[in-house]
Write a protein that holds these residues in place. Structure first.
Motif, PDB file in Angstrom:
ATOM      1  N   ASP A 146       0.451  -0.741  -0.394  1.00  0.00           N
ATOM      2  CA  ASP A 146      -0.297  -0.224  -0.054  1.00  0.00           C
ATOM      3  C   ASP A 146       0.769   1.010  -0.006  1.00  0.00           C
ATOM      4  O   ASP A 146      -0.146   2.638  -0.703  1.00  0.00           O
ATOM      5  CB  ASP A 146      -1.173   0.097   1.643  1.00  0.00           C
ATOM      6  CG  ASP A 146      -1.987  -1.135   1.070  1.00  0.00           C
ATOM      7  OD1 ASP A 146      -2.030  -1.747   0.054  1.00  0.00           O
ATOM      8  OD2 ASP A 146      -2.547  -1.311   1.883  1.00  0.00           O
ATOM      9  N   ALA A 147       1.828   1.441   0.348  1.00  0.00           N
ATOM     10  CA  ALA A 147       3.227   2.300   0.360  1.00  0.00           C
ATOM     11  C   ALA A 147       3.762   2.572  -0.965  1.00  0.00           C
ATOM     12  O   ALA A 147       4.796   3.517  -0.614  1.00  0.00           O
ATOM     13  CB  ALA A 147       3.725   1.817   1.804  1.00  0.00           C
ATOM     14  N   GLY A 148       3.920   1.566  -2.015  1.00  0.00           N
ATOM     15  CA  GLY A 148       4.377   1.755  -2.798  1.00  0.00           C
ATOM     16  C   GLY A 148       5.893   1.036  -3.154  1.00  0.00           C
ATOM     17  O   GLY A 148       6.640   1.450  -3.543  1.00  0.00           O
ATOM     18  N   THR A 149       6.078   0.124  -2.217  1.00  0.00           N
ATOM     19  CA  THR A 149       7.215  -0.697  -2.482  1.00  0.00           C
ATOM     20  C   THR A 149       7.306  -1.528  -3.148  1.00  0.00           C
ATOM     21  O   THR A 149       6.239  -2.168  -3.556  1.00  0.00           O
ATOM     22  CB  THR A 149       7.170  -1.523  -0.620  1.00  0.00           C
ATOM     23  OG1 THR A 149       7.552   0.012   0.809  1.00  0.00           O
ATOM     24  CG2 THR A 149       8.746  -2.308  -0.445  1.00  0.00           C
ATOM     25  N   ASP A 150       8.320  -1.762  -3.827  1.00  0.00           N
ATOM     26  CA  ASP A 150       8.340  -2.490  -5.353  1.00  0.00           C
ATOM     27  C   ASP A 150       8.743  -4.437  -4.747  1.00  0.00           C
ATOM     28  O   ASP A 150       8.822  -5.216  -5.348  1.00  0.00           O
ATOM     29  CB  ASP A 150       9.256  -2.292  -5.701  1.00  0.00           C
ATOM     30  CG  ASP A 150       9.181  -0.580  -6.492  1.00  0.00           C
ATOM     31  OD1 ASP A 150       7.459  -0.398  -7.529  1.00  0.00           O
ATOM     32  OD2 ASP A 150       9.789   0.240  -6.703  1.00  0.00           O
ATOM     33  N   SER A 151       9.540  -3.790  -4.559  1.00  0.00           N
ATOM     34  CA  SER A 151      10.028  -5.721  -3.537  1.00  0.00           C
ATOM     35  C   SER A 151      10.362  -5.465  -2.245  1.00  0.00           C
ATOM     36  O   SER A 151      11.036  -4.902  -1.624  1.00  0.00           O
ATOM     37  CB  SER A 151      11.755  -5.420  -4.672  1.00  0.00           C
ATOM     38  OG  SER A 151      10.919  -6.247  -6.289  1.00  0.00           O
ATOM     39  N   VAL A 152      10.530  -7.340  -1.808  1.00  0.00           N
ATOM     40  CA  VAL A 152      11.379  -7.197   0.035  1.00  0.00           C
ATOM     41  C   VAL A 152      11.571  -8.182  -0.585  1.00  0.00           C
ATOM     42  O   VAL A 152      11.964  -9.088  -1.231  1.00  0.00           O
ATOM     43  CB  VAL A 152       9.821  -7.266   0.912  1.00  0.00           C
ATOM     44  CG1 VAL A 152      10.193  -8.179   2.514  1.00  0.00           C
ATOM     45  CG2 VAL A 152       9.060  -6.293   0.910  1.00  0.00           C
ATOM     46  N   TYR A 153      13.272  -8.331   0.840  1.00  0.00           N
ATOM     47  CA  TYR A 153      14.194  -9.604   0.175  1.00  0.00           C
ATOM     48  C   TYR A 153      14.089  -9.456   1.350  1.00  0.00           C
ATOM     49  O   TYR A 153      13.606  -9.023   2.967  1.00  0.00           O
ATOM     50  CB  TYR A 153      15.376  -8.899   0.423  1.00  0.00           C
ATOM     51  CG  TYR A 153      15.728  -7.575  -1.395  1.00  0.00           C
ATOM     52  CD1 TYR A 153      15.428  -9.247  -2.580  1.00  0.00           C
ATOM     53  CD2 TYR A 153      15.043  -6.212  -1.267  1.00  0.00           C
ATOM     54  CE1 TYR A 153      15.863  -8.016  -3.854  1.00  0.00           C
ATOM     55  CE2 TYR A 153      14.653  -6.268  -2.758  1.00  0.00           C
ATOM     56  CZ  TYR A 153      14.981  -7.131  -3.866  1.00  0.00           C
ATOM     57  OH  TYR A 153      14.829  -6.734  -5.437  1.00  0.00           O
ATOM     58  N   VAL A 154      15.001 -11.110   1.373  1.00  0.00           N
ATOM     59  CA  VAL A 154      15.407 -11.697   3.337  1.00  0.00           C
ATOM     60  C   VAL A 154      15.922 -12.377   3.055  1.00  0.00           C
ATOM     61  O   VAL A 154      16.439 -13.110   2.234  1.00  0.00           O
ATOM     62  CB  VAL A 154      13.870 -12.269   3.732  1.00  0.00           C
ATOM     63  CG1 VAL A 154      13.784 -13.643   2.360  1.00  0.00           C
ATOM     64  CG2 VAL A 154      13.746 -12.830   5.245  1.00  0.00           C
ATOM     65  N   LEU A 155      16.750 -13.211   3.951  1.00  0.00           N
ATOM     66  CA  LEU A 155      17.601 -13.996   4.217  1.00  0.00           C
ATOM     67  C   LEU A 155      16.985 -14.800   5.031  1.00  0.00           C
ATOM     68  O   LEU A 155      17.156 -15.093   5.986  1.00  0.00           O
ATOM     69  CB  LEU A 155      18.639 -13.866   4.604  1.00  0.00           C
ATOM     70  CG  LEU A 155      20.007 -15.128   4.310  1.00  0.00           C
ATOM     71  CD1 LEU A 155      20.401 -15.496   3.843  1.00  0.00           C
ATOM     72  CD2 LEU A 155      21.522 -13.957   5.490  1.00  0.00           C
ATOM     73  N   GLY A 156      16.404 -16.079   4.394  1.00  0.00           N
ATOM     74  CA  GLY A 156      16.105 -17.530   5.430  1.00  0.00           C
ATOM     75  C   GLY A 156      15.438 -18.389   4.504  1.00  0.00           C
ATOM     76  O   GLY A 156      15.945 -18.268   3.902  1.00  0.00           O
ATOM     77  N   ASN A 157      14.871 -19.371   5.173  1.00  0.00           N
ATOM     78  CA  ASN A 157      14.404 -20.356   5.110  1.00  0.00           C
ATOM     79  C   ASN A 157      13.508 -20.172   3.936  1.00  0.00           C
ATOM     80  O   ASN A 157      12.405 -19.763   3.824  1.00  0.00           O
ATOM     81  CB  ASN A 157      13.593 -21.215   6.408  1.00  0.00           C
ATOM     82  CG  ASN A 157      13.013 -22.717   5.919  1.00  0.00           C
ATOM     83  OD1 ASN A 157      12.839 -23.120   4.914  1.00  0.00           O
ATOM     84  ND2 ASN A 157      13.635 -23.378   7.117  1.00  0.00           N
ATOM     85  N   PRO A 158      13.263 -21.029   3.016  1.00  0.00           N
ATOM     86  CA  PRO A 158      13.437 -20.449   1.613  1.00  0.00           C
ATOM     87  C   PRO A 158      11.488 -21.947   1.685  1.00  0.00           C
ATOM     88  O   PRO A 158      10.825 -21.099   1.292  1.00  0.00           O
ATOM     89  CB  PRO A 158      14.237 -21.335   0.234  1.00  0.00           C
ATOM     90  CG  PRO A 158      15.042 -21.599   0.605  1.00  0.00           C
ATOM     91  CD  PRO A 158      15.754 -21.136   2.095  1.00  0.00           C
ATOM     92  N   GLY A 159      11.781 -22.566   2.433  1.00  0.00           N
ATOM     93  CA  GLY A 159      10.374 -23.562   2.317  1.00  0.00           C
ATOM     94  C   GLY A 159       9.424 -22.852   3.768  1.00  0.00           C
ATOM     95  O   GLY A 159       8.319 -22.672   2.859  1.00  0.00           O
TER      96      GLY A 159
END
Length: 173
Positions: free
Chosen positions: A103-116
């Motif tokens: 809703d705030a217009g963020t294009d992408s989010v990144y994470v380093l975490g468990n793919p499952g």
């Protein structure tokens, strides 16, 4: 609502309970310094609150990409009280945060975490945007992204993070 849990944006008064949650959820890791560094910063936090207090927390930190103007964020840390894990609370908390960012217009989010786990939320391995520190080969699949916008351009570049995330120990085991 998940079993009498209210999900909402964190308040400054939640800070002590958030800090107390991390040693409970991660007894072998010390994430409290990172959590403290993110408090009062541009990070957006969401919490799960039940009758007995705060039971979950997730932070989303605004970041940038080198040579790009896209709005991006880094997800983490995330914690759920041991007695509330595997009940869908973490996923519900993350979905609330992701909706807020979208809703705030963020294009992408990144994470380093468990793919499952993060794959269930739609995150996919990302080899086009590099994290701030090189990852060990065994962790490359854990670096993931989720597009929140409808643009078709594949984002590329280096994720630039605020000072709180500029400790290599946060990116290596």
């Amino acid at each position: 609502m998940i079993k009498n849990v209210e999900i909402r944006q964190a308040l400054p008064s939640d800070a002590p309970a958030i800090e107390a949650l991390y040693p409970e959820a991660f007894p072998d890791e010390d994430l409290v310094p990172l959590v403290r560094d993110l408090e009062g910063s541009a990070a957006i936090s969401f919490v799960g609150v039940a009758d007995n207090g705060l039971v979950a927390h997730a932070a989303f930190t605004p970041c940038s990409l080198t040579e790009r103007t896209d709005k991006v964020a880094l997800l983490g840390p995330v914690a759920v009280a041991p007695g509330r894990q595997r009940q869908g609370l973490g996923s519900a908390l993350l979905r609330a945060g992701l909706r807020h960012l979208q809703d705030a217009g963020t294009d992408s989010v990144y994470v380093l975490g468990n793919p499952g786990y993060y794959g269930l939320l739609g995150f996919k391995r990302d080899d086009d945007v590099m994290p701030p520190f090189p990852l060990l080969e065994g962790l490359r699949g854990a670096w993931q992204s989720l597009s929140l916008s409808e643009h078709k351009t594949q984002l590329r570049g280096q994720l630039t993070v605020p000072q709180a995330w500029r400790r290599q120990a946060l990116w290596t085991p």
